[in-house]
Design an enzyme around this catalytic site. Structure first.
Site, short mmCIF file in Angstrom:
data_model
loop_
_atom_site.label_atom_id
_atom_site.label_comp_id
_atom_site.label_asym_id
_atom_site.label_seq_id
_atom_site.Cartn_x
_atom_site.Cartn_y
_atom_site.Cartn_z
N ASN A 9 52.95 22.72 83.60
CA ASN A 9 52.93 21.57 84.51
C ASN A 9 54.38 21.11 84.67
OD1 ASN A 9 52.68 19.18 85.87
ND2 ASN A 9 51.56 18.09 84.25
N LYS A 11 55.53 18.87 86.54
CA LYS A 11 55.67 17.44 86.86
C LYS A 11 56.67 17.28 88.02
CE LYS A 11 54.22 16.40 82.22
NZ LYS A 11 54.18 15.50 81.09
N HIS A 96 45.68 13.61 85.52
CA HIS A 96 46.71 13.59 84.47
C HIS A 96 46.97 12.15 84.05
CE1 HIS A 96 50.50 14.08 82.38
NE2 HIS A 96 50.20 15.35 82.25
N GLU A 98 49.59 10.63 83.49
CA GLU A 98 50.68 9.97 84.22
C GLU A 98 50.20 9.44 85.55
OE1 GLU A 98 53.42 13.25 83.85
OE2 GLU A 98 53.56 12.85 81.70
N GLU A 165 44.61 16.16 76.54
CA GLU A 165 46.01 15.77 76.41
C GLU A 165 46.10 14.37 75.79
OE1 GLU A 165 48.68 18.24 79.22
OE2 GLU A 165 48.32 16.30 80.11
N GLY A 171 55.28 14.64 75.82
CA GLY A 171 56.71 14.41 75.98
C GLY A 171 57.37 13.73 74.79
N SER A 204 53.29 18.33 73.99
CA SER A 204 54.37 18.89 73.16
C SER A 204 54.07 20.30 72.65
CB SER A 204 54.70 17.94 72.01
OG SER A 204 55.21 16.70 72.51
P1 13P Z 1 54.79 17.97 77.34
O1 13P Z 1 54.47 19.43 77.06
O2 13P Z 1 56.16 17.78 77.90
O3 13P Z 1 54.48 17.12 76.16
O4 13P Z 1 53.79 17.51 78.52
C1 13P Z 1 52.43 17.76 78.38
C2 13P Z 1 51.78 17.47 79.68
O5 13P Z 1 51.69 16.34 80.10
C3 13P Z 1 51.25 18.62 80.45
O6 13P Z 1 50.45 18.19 81.50
#
Ligand code: 13P
Length: 246
Positions: A9, A11, A96, A98, A165, A171, A204
């Site tokens: 992903n 982002k 997601h 976010e 997740e 992150g 992560s």
């Molecule tokens: P990270 O791998 O950067 O922690 O992000 C995970 C994520 O949100 C994947 O959709």
């Protein structure tokens, strides 16, 4: 049969030029990847066309990071499923954390997006997961069961991927313990009508922990943020191996 699906992903990272640069460093590693693994890159809308042209004939599938529930209309800033499928997009991340946290996504809109994606031939990757506070107060299980209940109303579980997740692991470098991720993913599976839905872990995931994560019995794949941006890291992740673990 549950399929292994490793998805990056991206982002809101990478211009078209940066996406092409990534491919230059990444594609060579695909020869080492076992054929039964599905490899997906979920990229910003602006790079999907370029990725589609440059990945034609390869085994990499392309994913988007959101989709609207109408096919067209006065919805400034949104993108519809036919606009994505025209570009060769196969998967789409929906719900997601976010989007839920920063853009007002609710279980009701997640549900609409899931149904629209499927109706137009996209395979949704539905994200669920708890905050740190919800975990600390013992609400994780109820929260996730509630999200699934609302998000999956009238959704076809034959064309669905789910990603667990935990928000506190995204992150942060603070990965959920692999056995705990396995437990929650087992809980998610117990809520489904179709036992063959592929369920990923996300939060992560890195070259250094992917082998242990993928060795878990309930975990069918990974949804990878930061580590999917670097060709060598993502290559190591898609080429994970559980055989070296003690
Ligand atoms: P990270 O791998 O950067 O922690 O992000 C995970 C994520 O949100 C994947 O959709």
């Amino acid at each position: 049969m549950r399929k292994v699906i490793i998805a990056g992903n991206w982002k809101m990272y990478k211009t078209q030029a940066e996406a092409l640069e990534f491919l230059q460093g990444f594609l060579d590693h695909l020869g080492e990847t076992p054929n039964d693994r599905e490899i997906v890159i979920c990229a910003p809308f602006t790079t999907l066309g370029t990725l589609s042209k440059n990945l034609h004939g390869t085994r990499i599938r392309i994913g988007a990071q959101n989709v609207h529930w109408e096919i067209a209309g006065a919805y400034t800033g949104e993108v519809s499923a036919p606009m994505l499928t025209e570009l060769g997009v196969r998967y789409v991340v929906i719900g997601h954390s976010e989007r839920r946290q920063y853009f007002g996504e609710t279980d009701a809109t997640v549900n609409l997006r899931l149904k629209a994606a499927q109706k137009h031939g996209l395979i949704p990757i539905l994200c669920v997961g708890e905050t740190k506070q919800q975990r600390d107060t013992g609400e994780t299980e109820a929260l996730i069961v509630g999200q699934l209940e609302k998000d999956l109303i009238d959704v076809d579980q034959g064309r669905l991927v789910i990603a667990y997740e935990p928000i506190w692991a995204i992150g942060t470098g603070d990965t959920c313990d692999a056995t705990e991720a396995n437990r929650i993913i087992g809980l998610i599976r117990s809520q489904l009508d179709n036992p063959n839905v592929s369920i990923q872990y996300g939060g992560s995931v890195k070259p250094g922990n992917v082998d242990e994560i993928m060795a878990q019995s309930e975990i069918d794949g990974a949804l990878v943020g930061g580590a999917s941006l670097a060709p060598n890291d993502f290559a190591r992740i898609i080429n994970y191996s559980c055989s070296q673990l003690g």
